[in-house]
Write a protein that holds these residues in place. Structure first.
Motif, PDB file in Angstrom:
ATOM      1  N   VAL A 139       0.826  -1.203   0.000  1.00  0.00           N
ATOM      2  CA  VAL A 139       0.000   0.000   0.000  1.00  0.00           C
ATOM      3  C   VAL A 139       0.864   1.258   0.000  1.00  0.00           C
ATOM      4  CG1 VAL A 139      -1.684   1.332   1.357  1.00  0.00           C
ATOM      5  CG2 VAL A 139      -2.020  -1.122   0.981  1.00  0.00           C
ATOM      6  N   ILE A 140       2.002   1.215   0.679  1.00  0.00           N
ATOM      7  CA  ILE A 140       2.923   2.368   0.641  1.00  0.00           C
ATOM      8  C   ILE A 140       3.298   2.677  -0.812  1.00  0.00           C
ATOM      9  CG2 ILE A 140       5.251   3.170   1.224  1.00  0.00           C
ATOM     10  CD1 ILE A 140       3.309   3.293   3.568  1.00  0.00           C
ATOM     11  N   GLY A 141       3.626   1.639  -1.569  1.00  0.00           N
ATOM     12  CA  GLY A 141       3.964   1.830  -2.977  1.00  0.00           C
ATOM     13  C   GLY A 141       2.810   2.389  -3.782  1.00  0.00           C
ATOM     14  N   LEU A 142       1.593   1.942  -3.475  1.00  0.00           N
ATOM     15  CA  LEU A 142       0.424   2.420  -4.205  1.00  0.00           C
ATOM     16  C   LEU A 142       0.076   3.860  -3.841  1.00  0.00           C
ATOM     17  CD1 LEU A 142      -1.743  -0.814  -4.024  1.00  0.00           C
ATOM     18  CD2 LEU A 142      -0.846   0.254  -6.110  1.00  0.00           C
ATOM     19  N   LEU A 143       0.256   4.224  -2.584  1.00  0.00           N
ATOM     20  CA  LEU A 143       0.020   5.615  -2.187  1.00  0.00           C
ATOM     21  C   LEU A 143       0.983   6.547  -2.918  1.00  0.00           C
ATOM     22  CD1 LEU A 143      -0.556   5.113   1.656  1.00  0.00           C
ATOM     23  CD2 LEU A 143      -2.306   5.638  -0.064  1.00  0.00           C
ATOM     24  N   ASN A 144       2.233   6.129  -3.022  1.00  0.00           N
ATOM     25  CA  ASN A 144       3.210   6.892  -3.815  1.00  0.00           C
ATOM     26  C   ASN A 144       2.764   6.973  -5.277  1.00  0.00           C
ATOM     27  OD1 ASN A 144       6.408   5.899  -2.259  1.00  0.00           O
ATOM     28  ND2 ASN A 144       4.887   7.398  -1.647  1.00  0.00           N
ATOM     29  N   TYR A 145       2.286   5.864  -5.814  1.00  0.00           N
ATOM     30  CA  TYR A 145       1.905   5.782  -7.226  1.00  0.00           C
ATOM     31  C   TYR A 145       0.766   6.749  -7.558  1.00  0.00           C
ATOM     32  CZ  TYR A 145       0.492   3.799 -11.725  1.00  0.00           C
ATOM     33  OH  TYR A 145       0.169   3.633 -13.057  1.00  0.00           O
ATOM     34  N   GLN A 295       2.584  14.549  -5.405  1.00  0.00           N
ATOM     35  CA  GLN A 295       1.900  14.404  -6.691  1.00  0.00           C
ATOM     36  C   GLN A 295       2.878  14.463  -7.867  1.00  0.00           C
ATOM     37  OE1 GLN A 295      -1.255  17.390  -6.278  1.00  0.00           O
ATOM     38  NE2 GLN A 295      -2.628  15.850  -5.443  1.00  0.00           N
ATOM     39  N   GLU A 296       3.930  15.256  -7.734  1.00  0.00           N
ATOM     40  CA  GLU A 296       4.959  15.302  -8.793  1.00  0.00           C
ATOM     41  C   GLU A 296       5.701  13.968  -8.885  1.00  0.00           C
ATOM     42  OE1 GLU A 296       7.303  18.611  -7.561  1.00  0.00           O
ATOM     43  OE2 GLU A 296       5.748  20.082  -8.048  1.00  0.00           O
ATOM     44  N   ILE A 297       5.985  13.377  -7.735  1.00  0.00           N
ATOM     45  CA  ILE A 297       6.668  12.085  -7.717  1.00  0.00           C
ATOM     46  C   ILE A 297       5.774  11.002  -8.302  1.00  0.00           C
ATOM     47  CG2 ILE A 297       7.483  10.275  -6.126  1.00  0.00           C
ATOM     48  CD1 ILE A 297       8.679  12.656  -4.443  1.00  0.00           C
ATOM     49  N   ALA A 298       4.462  11.094  -8.040  1.00  0.00           N
ATOM     50  CA  ALA A 298       3.519  10.123  -8.603  1.00  0.00           C
ATOM     51  C   ALA A 298       3.558  10.143 -10.134  1.00  0.00           C
ATOM     52  CB  ALA A 298       2.096  10.422  -8.119  1.00  0.00           C
ATOM     53  N   VAL A 299       3.631  11.339 -10.692  1.00  0.00           N
ATOM     54  CA  VAL A 299       3.698  11.457 -12.159  1.00  0.00           C
ATOM     55  C   VAL A 299       4.943  10.749 -12.693  1.00  0.00           C
ATOM     56  CG1 VAL A 299       4.018  13.094 -14.072  1.00  0.00           C
ATOM     57  CG2 VAL A 299       2.375  13.600 -12.235  1.00  0.00           C
ATOM     58  N   LYS A 300       6.067  10.906 -11.989  1.00  0.00           N
ATOM     59  CA  LYS A 300       7.316  10.252 -12.407  1.00  0.00           C
ATOM     60  C   LYS A 300       7.217   8.737 -12.262  1.00  0.00           C
ATOM     61  CE  LYS A 300      10.295  14.197 -11.352  1.00  0.00           C
ATOM     62  NZ  LYS A 300      11.389  14.717 -10.481  1.00  0.00           N
ATOM     63  N   ILE A 301       6.602   8.279 -11.175  1.00  0.00           N
ATOM     64  CA  ILE A 301       6.444   6.834 -10.981  1.00  0.00           C
ATOM     65  C   ILE A 301       5.574   6.250 -12.098  1.00  0.00           C
ATOM     66  CG2 ILE A 301       5.470   5.049  -9.482  1.00  0.00           C
ATOM     67  CD1 ILE A 301       6.177   6.857  -7.086  1.00  0.00           C
ATOM     68  N   ALA A 303       5.149   7.349 -15.001  1.00  0.00           N
ATOM     69  CA  ALA A 303       5.855   7.433 -16.282  1.00  0.00           C
ATOM     70  C   ALA A 303       7.053   6.479 -16.345  1.00  0.00           C
ATOM     71  CB  ALA A 303       6.330   8.860 -16.524  1.00  0.00           C
ATOM     72  N   GLY A 304       7.280   5.739 -15.253  1.00  0.00           N
ATOM     73  CA  GLY A 304       8.392   4.805 -15.209  1.00  0.00           C
ATOM     74  C   GLY A 304       9.731   5.441 -14.972  1.00  0.00           C
ATOM     75  N   GLU A 305       9.735   6.687 -14.501  1.00  0.00           N
ATOM     76  CA  GLU A 305      10.993   7.411 -14.269  1.00  0.00           C
ATOM     77  C   GLU A 305      11.549   7.181 -12.870  1.00  0.00           C
ATOM     78  OE1 GLU A 305      10.231  11.504 -15.174  1.00  0.00           O
ATOM     79  OE2 GLU A 305       9.432  11.039 -17.184  1.00  0.00           O
ATOM     80  N   LEU A 306      10.734   6.592 -11.983  1.00  0.00           N
ATOM     81  CA  LEU A 306      11.180   6.299 -10.614  1.00  0.00           C
ATOM     82  C   LEU A 306      10.860   4.851 -10.261  1.00  0.00           C
ATOM     83  CD1 LEU A 306      10.234   9.392  -8.390  1.00  0.00           C
ATOM     84  CD2 LEU A 306      12.511   8.524  -8.853  1.00  0.00           C
TER      85      LEU A 306
END
Length: 306
Positions: A139-145, A295-301, A303-306
């Motif tokens: 869930v931690i990963g999904l919250l980041n996503y 939210q900016e990090i979510a966009v990168k995740i 997009a496969g950038e993180l």
């Protein structure tokens, strides 16, 4: 303690409305009842902003929404989820809660959940997972996503450590104070304060009396609240501290008993020597900065950038 007339009277422009569910049994029946409770609260917030008072308050999903709604001279509602227990064992609910407007989620409340140990384990020396369960780690990963802030206010210290270690984004303590000033498991000790600073997160000092002082007489007051803000600002810096009330959840002190007295907090900050720019950070600026970063990090995740 919080309604539209009181928000307007006190100048409280933005309020987090909390989808809270008490911790119940970790079984199918418990999850079903909790889900019903959570959905009812999401629906109540939806009725407030779309049926009862759409001309007075609007739901914000990001910091741009906050500024846009405020510019229209309307109040702002945001949604936090206090206890992920109603999600049951279905991690697809993370997306569903995001779609309903949730922008922070705590994995536990008072009692161990299927995702995380609770701070209440300190009272009875118990732990269920040794921090986070495997499901909790997912869930931690999904919250980041999805760009949802991870709230560390209620979980155990070990769970918090693991959350910060696993998260690719800053975390938030939605309503906690300084343990050095009041030794309570719901408060963060100096080590935890430094974890949050290093993570880039924010701790929302909470105006709940039992978290501020153990004095029996007089009742907790604004000075007690300011002492915790001062302590944390000095320890970890102005960029990592915020303000919360926990109104309608036990919060309220002499001088800030409900939303109508919100201006008293600003006055007290001025008396303590905080500048206008610093007060803006404490009064939501830091929290919105964290939301932006999450939210900016979510966009990168995504997009496969993180």
């Amino acid at each position: 303690q919080v309604n539209l007339p009181k928000m307007i009277a006190g100048g409280l422009d933005v309020a987090w409305f909390v989808v809270y569910t008490a911790q119940g049994e970790l079984n199918e029946d418990g999850y079903a009842k909790a889900k019903e409770n959570a959905i009812a609260k999401f629906d109540a917030i939806d009725r407030l902003v779309n049926e009862y008072a759409p001309d007075q308050i609007e739901l914000a999903l990001n910091s741009d929404d906050v500024r846009r709604i405020y510019a229209k001279a309307k109040n702002v509602a945001m949604i936090g989820v206090e206890n992920a227990y109603p999600m049951g064992l279905d991690t697809a609910n993370v997306r569903k809660y995001w779609e309903k407007g949730a922008r922070y989620v705590s994995l536990a409340h008072n009692g161990h959940s299927q995702f995380s140990d609770s701070n209440t384990g300190e009272f009875d020396n118990t732990a269920l997972h040794g921090g986070l369960s495997d499901l909790g780690k997912q869930v931690i990963g999904l919250l980041n996503y999805y760009g949802i802030m991870i709230d560390i206010s209620h979980p155990s210290k070990e769970a918090i450590r693991q959350m910060i270690e696993l998260s690719k984004a800053p975390v938030v303590a939605s309503h906690s104070s300084a343990r050095a000033l009041r030794d309570h498991p719901r408060n963060l000790d100096d080590e935890q304060l430094n974890w949050v600073k290093e993570n880039g997160g924010v701790i929302q000092t909470t105006a709940l009396g039992s978290f501020l002082t153990d004095r029996e007489d007089p009742p907790p007051n604004m000075d007690d609240f300011m002492d915790h803000i001062d302590y944390m600002v000095e320890k970890i810096g102005i960029d990592h501290v915020g303000i919360s009330s926990d109104f309608d959840g036990g919060g309220g002190i002499v001088g800030w008993k409900d939303a109508s007295e919100t201006m008293n907090v600003t006055s007290a900050l001025i008396e303590r020597g905080y500048s206008e720019s610093e007060i803006k950070k404490l009064w939501g600026g830091n929290l919105l900065r964290v939301l932006d970063e999450v939210q900016e990090i979510a966009v990168k995740i995504q997009a496969g950038e993180l």
